[in-house]
Write an enzyme that holds these catalytic residues in place. Sequence first.
Site, PDB file in Angstrom:
ATOM      1  N   HIS A 210     -24.138 -13.794   2.560  1.00 11.13           N
ATOM      2  CA  HIS A 210     -24.572 -15.280   3.788  1.00 11.13           C
ATOM      3  C   HIS A 210     -25.701 -15.825   3.723  1.00 11.13           C
ATOM      4  CE1 HIS A 210     -24.384 -16.219   8.018  1.00 11.13           C
ATOM      5  NE2 HIS A 210     -22.823 -16.619   7.668  1.00 11.13           N
ATOM      6  N   ASP A 333     -15.678 -18.269  10.526  1.00 10.35           N
ATOM      7  CA  ASP A 333     -17.310 -18.853  11.416  1.00 10.35           C
ATOM      8  C   ASP A 333     -17.585 -18.802  12.591  1.00 10.35           C
ATOM      9  OD1 ASP A 333     -19.793 -18.256  10.157  1.00 10.35           O
ATOM     10  OD2 ASP A 333     -20.290 -20.352   9.354  1.00 10.35           O
TER      11      ASP A 333
HETATM   12 MN    MN Z   1     -22.126 -17.285   9.155  1.00  8.82          MN
END
Ligand code: MN
Length: 372
Positions: A210, A333
Amino acid sequence: MNQRKLGRRDFLRMSAASSVALGGCAPLSQSTTTDFKKIAIEEAFVTQDIADEWDKILAAGAPGEPGFRKMGESILADSPGTRLIHQRLIDLGAGRIADMDATDIDMQVISITSPGVQVFEPELGRDLAQDANDVLSRAVQEHPDRFAGLAALAPQIPEAAALELERSINTLGLKGALINSHTKGEYLDDRKYWPIFEAANALKVPIYLHPRTPGNGMIEPYLDYGLYFAGWGFAEETSLHALRLIMSGVFDEFPDLKIILGHMGEGIPFYLQRIDNRYLLQVRIGAVDEMAKLPSEYFKDHFVITTSGVAQESSLQLSIDELGAERIFFAADYPYESVEEMVGSINNANLSDQDKAQIFHSNSERLFGLSV
Ligand code: MN
């Protein structure tokens, strides 16, 4: 939360719907249903203890962490918006589930938010990762039909991180791990970090690579104009990290290792042909060693990508063309992006029902062994 002004996207959506209703030119392969099970796999949380320790680092000027310091001065500064984000990050219960219900998400695969525990001194990072994994595991056990989890790891002590990954999978029931790109400016292609990959390879669980702000060796020209942040610097940092892994030979050593990249593969699918082509030139002139496979082959064999934060259909279509729908996973997200927009970007895309079902849920069910 569904009350909002109609934007251009809504107008386009309505236009498309009315064109179908009038017998317009929707292609035959395009699905018309939006009733897919939806598993979102880059969904963030944080513990209060980690947030408190971040505050201490930021209050001390975040020495050695220029990107994190810049975030503290700008995007993390106290405001009603950041307080709402924090509240959503902390909530692993009713509030999160209500948001999922309101946005038609069946399951979240939850992970520690960026920069996680990687800005801490080694022992503190190790301990806070263990605690976060315990917290996440309890939430998953309370809501097994709505939540799954990826472990937080502190690469600062690689052997401890490898053991924590094993505990997270075998004891806590988590489904993989998430690492927020560089650790104190270092990348995971450094062999000292490979015990983590050895464990992931043996356990057959994926590692989500990430983004965070660019590493200390590259951040300077990103600091002004806001380019250090998610619009560009995050992708530059994380795509570099992914390509360093490919070039390091780690996938020859660990043939079952799988890496997940967010944000439509951090741009890499767009560049695959050029990456191969210029790699081959460098091999020809002896500038780099020849690998067993082309960079694009390692990418297709060892990486999958998610749609997090990218609502651009041309990027989705290019990624499917290059990688196949079986390597594309839905992610929203949460709580940073509009989940409605992320869901809508797949629902409204010119794809078959089969592709949408793979992206929304069946790829994730297969990769993580989920039964929803
Ligand atoms: Mn993220």
